[in-house]
Design a protein around this motif. Structure first.
Motif, short mmCIF file in Angstrom:
data_model
loop_
_atom_site.label_atom_id
_atom_site.label_comp_id
_atom_site.label_asym_id
_atom_site.label_seq_id
_atom_site.Cartn_x
_atom_site.Cartn_y
_atom_site.Cartn_z
N MET A 280 -3.96 -2.60 7.55
CA MET A 280 -4.37 -2.05 6.27
C MET A 280 -3.63 -2.76 5.13
N GLY A 281 -4.39 -3.38 4.25
CA GLY A 281 -3.76 -4.09 3.14
C GLY A 281 -4.44 -3.75 1.84
N SER A 282 -4.47 -4.72 0.91
CA SER A 282 -5.03 -4.39 -0.40
C SER A 282 -6.40 -5.03 -0.63
N THR A 283 -6.98 -5.64 0.42
CA THR A 283 -8.35 -6.15 0.25
C THR A 283 -9.24 -5.46 1.28
N ASP A 284 -10.56 -5.51 1.03
CA ASP A 284 -11.50 -4.83 1.94
C ASP A 284 -11.64 -5.57 3.26
N GLY A 285 -11.15 -6.79 3.34
CA GLY A 285 -11.25 -7.55 4.59
C GLY A 285 -11.06 -9.02 4.30
N SER B 193 0.82 -1.22 0.00
CA SER B 193 0.00 0.00 0.00
C SER B 193 0.85 1.27 0.00
N ILE B 194 2.12 1.15 0.40
CA ILE B 194 2.95 2.36 0.38
C ILE B 194 4.03 2.29 -0.72
N GLU C 262 1.39 8.21 -5.15
CA GLU C 262 0.00 8.69 -5.05
C GLU C 262 -0.74 7.99 -3.91
N ASN C 263 -0.43 6.72 -3.67
CA ASN C 263 -1.06 6.02 -2.55
C ASN C 263 -0.57 6.55 -1.21
N ILE C 264 0.74 6.85 -1.15
CA ILE C 264 1.30 7.39 0.10
C ILE C 264 0.62 8.72 0.42
N ASN C 265 0.44 9.55 -0.59
CA ASN C 265 -0.23 10.84 -0.37
C ASN C 265 -1.64 10.65 0.15
N LYS C 266 -2.34 9.72 -0.47
CA LYS C 266 -3.74 9.46 -0.07
C LYS C 266 -3.78 8.97 1.39
N ILE C 267 -2.88 8.05 1.70
CA ILE C 267 -2.84 7.47 3.04
C ILE C 267 -2.49 8.56 4.08
N CYS C 268 -1.52 9.40 3.74
CA CYS C 268 -1.09 10.42 4.71
C CYS C 268 -2.19 11.45 4.95
N LEU C 269 -2.93 11.79 3.90
CA LEU C 269 -4.07 12.71 4.08
C LEU C 269 -5.10 12.11 5.03
N TYR C 270 -5.35 10.83 4.81
CA TYR C 270 -6.31 10.11 5.66
C TYR C 270 -5.82 10.10 7.12
N ASN D 22 -8.86 -2.05 3.95
CA ASN D 22 -8.19 -1.71 2.71
C ASN D 22 -7.54 -0.32 2.85
N ALA D 23 -6.23 -0.27 2.66
CA ALA D 23 -5.50 1.00 2.86
C ALA D 23 -6.01 2.09 1.92
N LEU D 24 -6.53 1.68 0.78
CA LEU D 24 -6.92 2.70 -0.21
C LEU D 24 -8.43 2.81 -0.37
N ASN D 25 -9.17 2.00 0.38
CA ASN D 25 -10.63 2.13 0.33
C ASN D 25 -11.12 2.26 1.78
#
Ligand code: ASP
Ligand code: MG
Length: 465
Positions: free
Chosen positions: A231-236, A11-12, A16-24, A289-292
């Protein structure tokens, strides 16, 4: 809430993913006390492990190209994810100083051409050193004050069993709670590198692959967090592999015991010891999910309300295994199983499933395909013609495991399951259910695996909540 949030390397791995995660994280930290635990950026640990191999063969050229890849990747992420020049330059300077340490270490190791288990841990700890600085500087770029710490710096103390170190819980609890609480009091967001600790002499140690999960649960336990999020790449956690059944769904909640069973089979795998630190205070875990982050993920706690209409929660499958059927004069003989399993253990074979019928005429075991030759050879060399009369091998078999604590004491599950399988005209080669009744597993041919998983998933209505 007091939260420990762990991010995996995948996820890192992109700016662009790092930015999204850090904003969150920034938003979340307004109303919660959070501690972040990071893995190394995707593939970094793998590359560092490869470097260790090439030190032994003194292959300087390959080492240099692997180092260049690590440097390029991290610097590219730094440049792409940080727009404020002073912060970006500060990060690059910090990364460069870590790269210098890494190169200096390797120059020394190359002279001797040897990596001991202690120096290997030092080497592979670099991945998390780099990732925590990236995350902390990206947060700074967003005006969010954080504090990067390695596992050693946060105070994780282990024994000196390099590569598979064991936690020394009492000292660690004192250290970690003091360090983290003082940072939280100063309104700094701790960014802790996973996977790594130090022994009592200050030498770097690691918890083994995927160890960041374990670091995160250790920290959660030390600071008595309200929840820990992986936090990974699946919703659970899912009712089945979505690559096999398109209508697989995310499970809302499972128990620690169910999650541990699923861990062995699932796609999203957690470090095997990661649940241990959570048990004492029953700290709940969420797989998210780290990105959802809209999705609340799977909630894992000490006990869950089991739905009596849904004794089976999920179906997991592991393809490509070998089945070994061992026959011989073992009836009434004591120590036969012990001899078989110690022979396999000495050969370094991991046994995944075992069954012996009460007539004691045979013992069947399942091993991964890559261990099959090793297993059969060692049994033939050590036991064939003595204790063992015949060894039959079946290749390409799948383990199907139905998991759910609701199966405990519920009548008719097995008959329902095997009826469904027989309707598919599939032959079941071996069946095992542990006395915990949490897991009903059986063996079929690889070629039958997908259709069996699909029809069990449909007929047991697992796609419906
Ligand atoms: N970086 C380590 C690994 O790749 C630890 C982790 O990711 O959890 O295994
Ligand atoms: Mg990982």
């Amino acid at each position: 809430m007091k939260l420990v949030i762990k991010f995996d390397g995948c996820s890192i791995s992109k700016s662009e993913n790092i930015n999204k995660i850090c904003l969150y994280l920034k938003q979340l930290s307004i109303t919660n006390e959070i501690v972040v635990v990071c893995s190394a950026i995707n593939k970094t640990t793998d590359d560092l492990m490869k470097i260790a191999k090439f030190v032994e063969t003194k292959d300087k050229k390959t080492i240099n190209s692997l180092i260049s890849r690590i440097i390029k990747n991290h610097k590219q992420i730094a440049v792409r994810s940080i727009d404020k020049l002073t912060i970006r330059n500060k990060l690059i300077k910090k990364l460069d100083s870590d790269f210098d340490d890494l190169k200096e270490f390797l120059a020394g190791a190359l002279i001797i051409g040897e990596i001991t288990s202690r120096s290997l841990d030092y080497l592979i700890s670099f991945g998390e050193k780099l990732s925590i600085n990236i995350i902390s500087h990206v947060l700074l770029n967003l005006n969010c004050m954080s504090f990067p710490l390695t596992g050693k710096e946060v105070g994780i103390i282990t024994d000196s069993n390099f590569g598979e170190s064991k936690l020394l819980i009492d000292t660690t609890t004192i250290n970690v709670s003091r360090t983290i609480n003082s940072l939280l009091d100063r309104k700094l967001l701790p960014i802790v590198g996973g996977f790594v600790g130090a022994d009592q002499y200050g030498h770097i140690t690691t918890f083994g692959r995927r160890g960041s999960d374990y670091t995160a649960t250790i920290i959660a336990s030390c600071i008595r967090a309200d929840e820990i999020w992986i936090m990974g790449s699946t919703d659970g956690l899912m009712t089945a592999d979505p690559r096999i059944t398109h209508n697989a769904r995310v499970l809302k909640e499972v128990s620690y015991a169910e999650a541990s069973e699923m861990n062995i089979f699932g796609i999203q795998q957690i470090h095997p010891r990661a649940f241990e630190p959570l048990l004492k205070d029953q700290i709940p875990m969420r797989i998210r999910n780290a990105l959802n982050t809209q999705h609340t993920g799977t909630y894992i706690s000490a006990s869950t309300r089991s739905n009596i209409n849904k004794p089976v929660k999920c179906i997991n499958a592991i393809k490509h295994n070998g089945l070994i059927d061992i026959r011989g004069s073992m009836i009434g003989l004591q120590g036969t199983a012990a001899k078989i399993f110690s022979t396999l253990a000495n050969a370094g074979v991991n046994v995944m499933m075992i069954s012996q019928n009460p007539s004691e005429s045979s013992i069947s075991i399942v091993v991964q395909k890559m261990d099959l030759d090793k297993a059969v050879n060692s049994l033939e060399i050590n036991l064939l013609g003595k204790l063992v009369k015949k060894i039959d091998v079946t290749t390409d078999v799948s383990i199907i495991a139905l998991i759910g604590s609701g199966m405990r004491g519920t009548i008719g599950i097995a008959s329902k399951v095997f009826n469904i399988i027989s309707k598919n005209n599939v032959n079941v080669v071996m069946i095992v259910q542990g006395s915990s009744e949490l897991n009903l597993s059986f063996i079929i041919r690889d070629t039958d695996c997908d259709s069996v998983v699909k029809s069990l998933h449909d007929e047991l209505n697992l796609s419906i909540q």
